[in-house]
Scaffold this active site. Structure first.
Site, PDB file in Angstrom:
ATOM      1  N   HIS A  68      -1.672  -4.157  -9.006  1.00 50.00           N
ATOM      2  CA  HIS A  68      -3.091  -4.349  -9.337  1.00 50.00           C
ATOM      3  C   HIS A  68      -3.546  -5.761  -8.978  1.00 50.00           C
ATOM      4  CE1 HIS A  68      -2.402  -1.013 -12.502  1.00 50.00           C
ATOM      5  NE2 HIS A  68      -2.845  -0.500 -11.385  1.00 50.00           N
ATOM      6  N   HIS A  69      -2.758  -6.463  -8.156  1.00 52.22           N
ATOM      7  CA  HIS A  69      -3.165  -7.848  -7.865  1.00 52.22           C
ATOM      8  C   HIS A  69      -4.462  -7.883  -7.071  1.00 52.22           C
ATOM      9  CE1 HIS A  69      -1.459  -7.097  -3.907  1.00 52.22           C
ATOM     10  NE2 HIS A  69      -1.952  -8.246  -3.490  1.00 52.22           N
ATOM     11  N   LYS A  74      -4.626   1.447  -3.148  1.00 53.25           N
ATOM     12  CA  LYS A  74      -4.858   2.269  -1.949  1.00 53.25           C
ATOM     13  C   LYS A  74      -3.570   2.875  -1.457  1.00 53.25           C
ATOM     14  CE  LYS A  74      -7.735   3.483   1.331  1.00 53.25           C
ATOM     15  NZ  LYS A  74      -7.187   4.848   1.177  1.00 53.25           N
ATOM     16  N   ASP A 103      -3.898  -7.873   5.974  1.00 52.01           N
ATOM     17  CA  ASP A 103      -5.089  -8.459   5.390  1.00 52.01           C
ATOM     18  C   ASP A 103      -6.092  -7.425   4.906  1.00 52.01           C
ATOM     19  OD1 ASP A 103      -5.960 -10.876   4.726  1.00 52.01           O
ATOM     20  OD2 ASP A 103      -6.192 -11.634   6.771  1.00 52.01           O
ATOM     21  N   LYS A 110       0.371   5.342  -4.195  1.00 49.82           N
ATOM     22  CA  LYS A 110       0.748   6.555  -3.460  1.00 49.82           C
ATOM     23  C   LYS A 110       0.706   7.740  -4.417  1.00 49.82           C
ATOM     24  CE  LYS A 110       2.386   7.297   0.721  1.00 49.82           C
ATOM     25  NZ  LYS A 110       1.958   6.395   1.791  1.00 49.82           N
ATOM     26  N   THR A 198      -3.120   5.418  12.711  1.00 47.38           N
ATOM     27  CA  THR A 198      -1.729   5.008  12.479  1.00 47.38           C
ATOM     28  C   THR A 198      -0.949   5.036  13.793  1.00 47.38           C
ATOM     29  OG1 THR A 198      -1.950   6.024  10.306  1.00 47.38           O
ATOM     30  CG2 THR A 198       0.250   5.325  10.938  1.00 47.38           C
ATOM     31  N   SER A 366      -8.635   2.850   7.149  1.00 43.94           N
ATOM     32  CA  SER A 366      -9.130   3.340   5.852  1.00 43.94           C
ATOM     33  C   SER A 366     -10.007   2.272   5.201  1.00 43.94           C
ATOM     34  CB  SER A 366      -7.964   3.632   4.907  1.00 43.94           C
ATOM     35  OG  SER A 366      -7.499   4.938   5.101  1.00 43.94           O
TER      36      SER A 366
HETATM   37  N1  GLU Z   1      -0.777   7.309   4.110  1.00 44.55           N
HETATM   38  C1  GLU Z   1      -1.039   6.222   4.989  1.00 44.55           C
HETATM   39  C2  GLU Z   1       0.033   5.157   4.838  1.00 44.55           C
HETATM   40  O1  GLU Z   1       1.123   5.412   4.383  1.00 44.55           O
HETATM   41  C3  GLU Z   1      -2.445   5.692   4.875  1.00 44.55           C
HETATM   42  C4  GLU Z   1      -2.845   5.117   3.571  1.00 44.55           C
HETATM   43  C5  GLU Z   1      -4.327   4.806   3.452  1.00 44.55           C
HETATM   44  O2  GLU Z   1      -5.036   4.941   4.436  1.00 44.55           O
HETATM   45  O3  GLU Z   1      -4.724   4.444   2.358  1.00 44.55           O
HETATM   46  O4  GLU Z   1      -0.116   4.040   5.258  1.00 44.55           O
END
Ligand code: GLU
Length: 474
Positions: A68-69, A74, A103, A110, A198, A366
């Site tokens: 939570h820093h 995400k 950054d 997750k 990705t 994202s």
């Molecule tokens: N699942 C992807 C990862 O492992 C994307 C995560 C995201 O976009 O929040 O990096």
């Protein structure tokens, strides 16, 4: 090495702790802060019932917020029968370091649902996804400023749409609701370029490495990607796009591996034709001109320049590492190499480009999507036409001064204002290139060979800085 590793009771999380501890040796910082960074801040383990046909099935699921820093947290949500709390905790932690490296101002998280989506009907996947989302909402584990999921193994745009729709139904009128999840389809608030992000990030990262003469010389390779022999394991969203970009850049994709087996052609495989063949036959095997390799793991051991594991974790381990012949391994998947194998690869002189940097393209884009959702406007909408008009005026002035006409084809290139996809891709390219050099410089400055350790040192340092500046709430 952590105590657990000494006792050989390995878990995926202990692998990560091992990498963390290796990096921590290069940092003089209070142990308590390091312990805090290492630990998962919140672990939400859920069991909920879903009616499938006439039967009630209990679904096991997780959402882990590692740090939570920075908020929101995400990270993706994966659907796989192999989901465990240990796996989701590790992947959440990887997200924290990943975000710090590129950054992206988020803490790592997750999620996972233990199921095999390939054996469940679309209606039931939707039911489970919506119920899971409502469980997250109940406990405040999702929201534009709290925790923002995204696709991962076994999920994609479709699931992200359902998550958004469920969120909005429960929180009607929330003006920033679109930013509660990323990886949505463009028609539902997604950003152009997220799907391939990705794989494209993996490509940018490896391309940057291959541009450096000193590094290429150290492994006996020429500079550049043209003609380099590449093997890709996993043809999901990440592997498929990475393969396509390598192919387009002139690399030779000599092998592709999937669950059912692998295919090999030393002259190179045409990726889009392989995908077509996969769609038509349900398998990559028996692709015209290619040799089948029944034991898919054997594909990792073929002679090549670049090996890209783009599927699941722990595929390169102590039992197969000595047979790996690649000179570069690019970790498109999360955690594809166990720590033992990693140490051996280092001794073998293989350059391992680590997951916490190399597959960060997804979360980078994202972040762009999240920003787009919060600003409620498409990238380029305000300035595209303006820059085109300005460029046109500039060209006119140049033509008048030089008394020369610029060719129409050249004009088209110069006049073009940036579209959303152009901005997203250039933002991603810049992120991956600068991330690579930050890690490389740090690696050199502390005098180590291992890029993963350098990447961890870089990330941990950044998180330490956050903690130190924030202070500790009583
Ligand atoms: N699942 C992807 C990862 O492992 C994307 C995560 C995201 O976009 O929040 O990096």
């Amino acid at each position: 090495m952590s105590k657990k590793n000494k006792n050989k009771t390995y878990s995926f999380f202990s692998f990560l702790e091992n990498n963390f501890d290796k990096a921590a040796q290069f940092l003089s910082i209070e142990k308590g802060i390091l312990e805090q960074i290492k630990a998962c801040n919140s672990v939400y383990s859920i069991h909920f019932p879903v009616k499938i046909g006439k039967k009630i099935k209990v679904i096991e699921a997780y959402r882990v917020q590692h740090s939570h820093h920075k908020l929101p947290c995400k990270g993706g949500i994966r659907y796989s029968i192999k989901v465990t709390q240990d796996e989701i905790m590790t992947l959440a932690a990887l997200m924290t370091y990943k975000c710090a490296i590129v950054d992206v101002p988020f803490g790592g998280a997750k999620g996972g649902i233990k199921m095999d989506p390939q054996t469940i009907s679309v209606e039931n996947i939707e039911k489970i996804t919506r119920r899971y989302t409502s469980e997250l909402i109940k406990k405040n584990f999702i929201g534009p400023g709290i925790d923002v999921p995204a696709p991962d193994y076994g999920t994609g745009e479709r699931e992200m749409s359902w998550i958004f729709d469920t969120f909005l139904s429960i929180r009607p009128g929330e003006v920033d609701a679109l930013a509660c999840v990323t990886g949505k389809p463009v028609s539902q608030g997604g950003v152009r370029g997220r799907k391939e992000a990705t794989g494209l990030g993996v490509f940018y990262g490896i391309r940057e490495l291959c541009r450096i003469k000193e590094d290429m010389l150290s492994i006996g390779l020429d500079v550049g990607l043209i003609g380099k022999k590449v093997i890709i394991q996993g043809l999901g969203n990440v592997g498929y796009h990475a393969a396509t970009f390598f192919h387009e850049a002139g690399a030779i994709i000599i092998a592709l591996a999937e669950r059912e087996g692998a295919i090999y052609n030393k002259k190179g495989l045409n990726v889009s034709n392989v995908i077509l063949h996969l769609k038509n036959t349900g398998s990559i095997l028996n692709f015209p001109g290619a040799k089948n390799i029944e034991n898919t793991e054997k594909a990792l051991e073929l002679e090549c320049d670049i090996l890209i594991p783009a599927a699941l974790e722990n595929v390169i381990h102590k039992n197969n590492v000595n047979r790996i012949k690649a000179k570069i391994i690019g970790e498109a998947a999360n955690g594809p190499i166990t720590p033992e194998a990693d140490e051996i690869l280092e001794k073998m002189g293989v350059i391992v480009v680590p997951d916490i940097y190399l597959n960060a393209g997804g979360v980078t884009v994202s972040y762009f999507e999240w920003l787009k959702n919060l600003s409620h406007v498409r990238y380029g909408r305000m300035e595209k036409r303006f820059s085109e008009n300005m460029n046109a005026e500039l060209l006119q002035v140049i033509e008048t001064i030089c008394k020369k006409k610029i060719l129409t084809e050249e004009k088209k290139i110069i006049l073009r204002g940036a579209r959303e996809i152009d901005l997203v891709r250039s933002g991603l390219e810049d992120t991956m290139i600068s991330g690579f050099h930050k890690i490389r410089e740090l690696k050199k400055s502390i005098g180590i060979k291992n890029m993963r350790t350098a990447a961890f040192v870089f990330a941990i340092n950044k998180i330490i800085d956050s903690y130190e500046r924030l202070g500790i709430f009583p």
